[in-house]
Design a protein around this motif. Structure first.
Motif, mmCIF file in Angstrom:
data_model
loop_
_atom_site.group_PDB
_atom_site.id
_atom_site.type_symbol
_atom_site.label_atom_id
_atom_site.label_comp_id
_atom_site.label_asym_id
_atom_site.label_seq_id
_atom_site.Cartn_x
_atom_site.Cartn_y
_atom_site.Cartn_z
ATOM 1 N N VAL A 52 -13.041 5.869 -0.454
ATOM 2 C CA VAL A 52 -12.087 5.068 -1.236
ATOM 3 C C VAL A 52 -10.686 5.436 -0.778
ATOM 4 N N LEU A 53 -9.896 4.445 -0.388
ATOM 5 C CA LEU A 53 -8.534 4.696 0.056
ATOM 6 C C LEU A 53 -7.568 3.970 -0.869
ATOM 7 N N VAL A 54 -6.639 4.707 -1.473
ATOM 8 C CA VAL A 54 -5.680 4.091 -2.390
ATOM 9 C C VAL A 54 -4.278 4.129 -1.779
ATOM 10 N N ASP A 55 -3.445 3.177 -2.187
ATOM 11 C CA ASP A 55 -2.065 3.150 -1.742
ATOM 12 C C ASP A 55 -1.244 4.164 -2.529
ATOM 13 N N GLU A 56 -0.046 4.451 -2.041
ATOM 14 C CA GLU A 56 0.852 5.351 -2.764
ATOM 15 C C GLU A 56 1.162 4.772 -4.141
ATOM 16 N N GLY A 57 1.112 5.637 -5.146
ATOM 17 C CA GLY A 57 1.439 5.216 -6.498
ATOM 18 C C GLY A 57 0.328 4.487 -7.224
ATOM 19 N N VAL A 58 -0.857 4.359 -6.598
ATOM 20 C CA VAL A 58 -2.000 3.686 -7.232
ATOM 21 C C VAL A 58 -3.024 4.744 -7.629
ATOM 22 N N PRO A 59 -3.335 4.921 -8.913
ATOM 23 C CA PRO A 59 -4.278 5.960 -9.343
ATOM 24 C C PRO A 59 -5.693 5.711 -8.816
ATOM 25 N N LEU A 60 -6.348 6.781 -8.444
ATOM 26 C CA LEU A 60 -7.764 6.760 -8.080
ATOM 27 C C LEU A 60 -8.529 7.447 -9.200
ATOM 28 N N VAL A 61 -9.479 6.747 -9.800
ATOM 29 C CA VAL A 61 -10.289 7.306 -10.888
ATOM 30 C C VAL A 61 -11.725 7.404 -10.400
ATOM 31 N N VAL A 62 -12.222 8.629 -10.237
ATOM 32 C CA VAL A 62 -13.583 8.821 -9.748
ATOM 33 C C VAL A 62 -14.045 10.228 -10.114
ATOM 34 N N GLY A 63 -15.302 10.329 -10.522
ATOM 35 C CA GLY A 63 -15.899 11.630 -10.788
ATOM 36 C C GLY A 63 -15.172 12.486 -11.801
ATOM 37 N N GLY A 64 -14.628 11.888 -12.865
ATOM 38 C CA GLY A 64 -13.958 12.664 -13.898
ATOM 39 C C GLY A 64 -12.578 13.151 -13.503
ATOM 40 N N ILE B 80 -1.175 9.628 -5.495
ATOM 41 C CA ILE B 80 -0.389 10.191 -4.396
ATOM 42 C C ILE B 80 0.913 9.415 -4.228
ATOM 43 N N GLN B 81 2.017 10.135 -4.123
ATOM 44 C CA GLN B 81 3.319 9.504 -3.931
ATOM 45 C C GLN B 81 4.227 10.440 -3.140
ATOM 46 N N ARG B 82 5.390 9.915 -2.721
ATOM 47 C CA ARG B 82 6.372 10.725 -2.008
ATOM 48 C C ARG B 82 7.478 11.163 -2.973
ATOM 49 N N LYS B 83 7.936 12.406 -2.798
ATOM 50 C CA LYS B 83 9.024 12.921 -3.622
ATOM 51 C C LYS B 83 10.026 13.660 -2.739
ATOM 52 N N THR B 84 11.263 13.679 -3.190
ATOM 53 C CA THR B 84 12.305 14.444 -2.517
ATOM 54 C C THR B 84 12.812 15.523 -3.462
ATOM 55 N N LEU B 85 12.734 16.756 -3.023
ATOM 56 C CA LEU B 85 13.240 17.876 -3.821
ATOM 57 C C LEU B 85 14.676 18.152 -3.379
ATOM 58 N N GLU B 86 15.608 18.067 -4.315
ATOM 59 C CA GLU B 86 17.033 18.184 -3.983
ATOM 60 C C GLU B 86 17.516 19.633 -3.945
ATOM 61 N N LYS B 87 16.960 20.475 -4.819
ATOM 62 C CA LYS B 87 17.407 21.865 -4.899
ATOM 63 C C LYS B 87 16.206 22.798 -4.769
ATOM 64 N N PRO B 88 16.402 23.997 -4.242
ATOM 65 C CA PRO B 88 15.275 24.932 -4.104
ATOM 66 C C PRO B 88 14.785 25.409 -5.469
ATOM 67 N N TYR C 114 8.466 15.464 0.449
ATOM 68 C CA TYR C 114 7.094 15.927 0.245
ATOM 69 C C TYR C 114 6.171 14.744 -0.065
ATOM 70 N N ILE C 115 4.896 14.936 0.250
ATOM 71 C CA ILE C 115 3.844 14.070 -0.263
ATOM 72 C C ILE C 115 3.188 14.841 -1.401
ATOM 73 N N VAL C 116 3.131 14.210 -2.561
ATOM 74 C CA VAL C 116 2.665 14.896 -3.772
ATOM 75 C C VAL C 116 1.436 14.189 -4.335
ATOM 76 N N SER C 117 0.380 14.957 -4.520
ATOM 77 C CA SER C 117 -0.850 14.436 -5.117
ATOM 78 C C SER C 117 -0.970 14.973 -6.538
ATOM 79 N N ARG C 118 -0.851 14.090 -7.517
ATOM 80 C CA ARG C 118 -0.965 14.478 -8.931
ATOM 81 C C ARG C 118 -2.419 14.333 -9.368
ATOM 82 N N ILE C 119 -2.934 15.355 -10.060
ATOM 83 C CA ILE C 119 -4.330 15.369 -10.487
ATOM 84 C C ILE C 119 -4.393 15.566 -11.995
ATOM 85 N N GLU C 120 -5.212 14.770 -12.662
ATOM 86 C CA GLU C 120 -5.457 14.932 -14.094
ATOM 87 C C GLU C 120 -6.949 15.142 -14.315
#
Length: 309
Positions: A123-135, A140-148, A241-247
């Motif tokens: 299963v391939l999802v686009d950026e910003g589109v949630p993937l719901v599988v197996g609980g 996945i989205q892109r983020k920019t960190l401005e400060k350390p 960064y590429i950031v993968s959020r998991i719930e």
């Protein structure tokens, strides 16, 4: 039915019958494949032969059972199909490097082989589109960190070949042990910690010797005048960064099985299919202030084309 679905079906069957005998021939018949082809397909998708996988899943269940010190070790082993104490002890030590008795004394963190979520590989999802599988809910989205961001914690070298999901072996979980150490001593930094965010950072080690460095620690709101003994500082540097959020349903499940699944999806499926490579660095960012859900993020740094640098 796709080939991967037949293996997924048999994985569910194995999971439900870990306490009894599991026949490779019966599994092949159940999904309508020859035993020869079934075993080849199983090993290709699961990366373990059928019977070795079943043994590793039994041992993973036993590890959980051994935390109940009111039960005899032999009784727990018999629950999951081991025929004798000697047979069980040999399998346990070959897999984890310690005996069941040694494990029960100190309860070190172990890498155990979890049931794979094979469908995620297809299963391939686009950026910003949630993937719901197996609980799991993964986005996945892109983020920019401005400060350390500054963190304090503990760091150690980890053998690549002995660390899942980087490798495919089992044994003492060095990152897990670092987390135990950090949580046992973080009160020494109570006045300095942010308290909301903790990270596990994997970064460049001595790859010629087959090791990487792992850091476990918490975000600080101000640097202490002097670091407590053993603590080191790490920074999450500004950048893209590429950031993968998991719930997941609960925190324990999130930081074990679901983290493993999300890592495999990000590095084995999503990044390669988007023709992206990353620096030898990743961060697991844990959020401790969520009340109605358990969630975390995996941060990786994409290697930018020359024209974007």
């Amino acid at each position: 039915m796709h080939a991967w679905e037949t293996i997924d079906q048999s994985l569910n069957y194995i999971e439900e019958h870990l306490s009894g005998e599991i026949s490779t021939e019966e599994l092949a018949d159940m999904v309508g494949l020859s035993q020869f082809y079934y075993q080849r397909l199983f090993k290709r998708l699961v990366r373990k032969p059928v019977q070795e996988y079943a043994k590793l899943r039994r041992l993973a269940k036993v590890v959980e059972g051994l935390k109940d010190t009111d039960r005899r070790i032999l009784d727990i082993a018999l629950d999951y199909g081991f025929s004798s104490h000697a047979n069980f002890t040999r399998a346990f030590k070959e897999t984890y490097g310690i005996t069941p008795e040694e494990y029960r004394k100190t309860l070190p963190m172990l890498n155990t082989f979890e049931k794979p979520e094979i469908s995620m590989n297809y299963v391939l999802v686009d950026e910003g589109v949630p993937l719901v599988v197996g609980g799991i809910v993964l986005e996945i989205q892109r983020k920019t960190l401005e400060k350390p961001e500054i963190y304090l914690g503990f760091e150690a070298e980890v053998e690549i070949s002995r660390q899942i999901p980087v490798g495919e072996s089992t044994g003492i979980d060095v990152p897990g042990q670092l987390w135990k150490q950090y949580h046992a001593k973080k009160e020494l930094l109570a006045a300095n910690l942010n308290g909301r965010v903790e990270i596990g950072m994997s970064h460049m080690g001595n790859f010629a010797q087959g090791v990487f460095n792992y850091f476990a620690g918490g975000m600080i709101q101000k640097m202490p005048e002097q670091l407590p003994e053993g603590f080191v500082k790490q920074e999450l540097l500004p950048g893209k960064y590429i950031v993968s959020r998991i719930e997941a349903e609960n925190f324990e499940d999130l930081v074990t099985v679901k983290l493993d699944q999300a890592n495999k999806y990000l590095f084995s499926t999503w990044l390669p299919r988007h023709n992206l490579t990353t620096e030898p660095f990743s961060v697991e960012k844990y959020f401790r202030d969520a009340e109605d859900m358990a969630y975390m993020e995996i941060w990786v740094k994409p290697l930018l084309p020359e024209k974007e640098k």
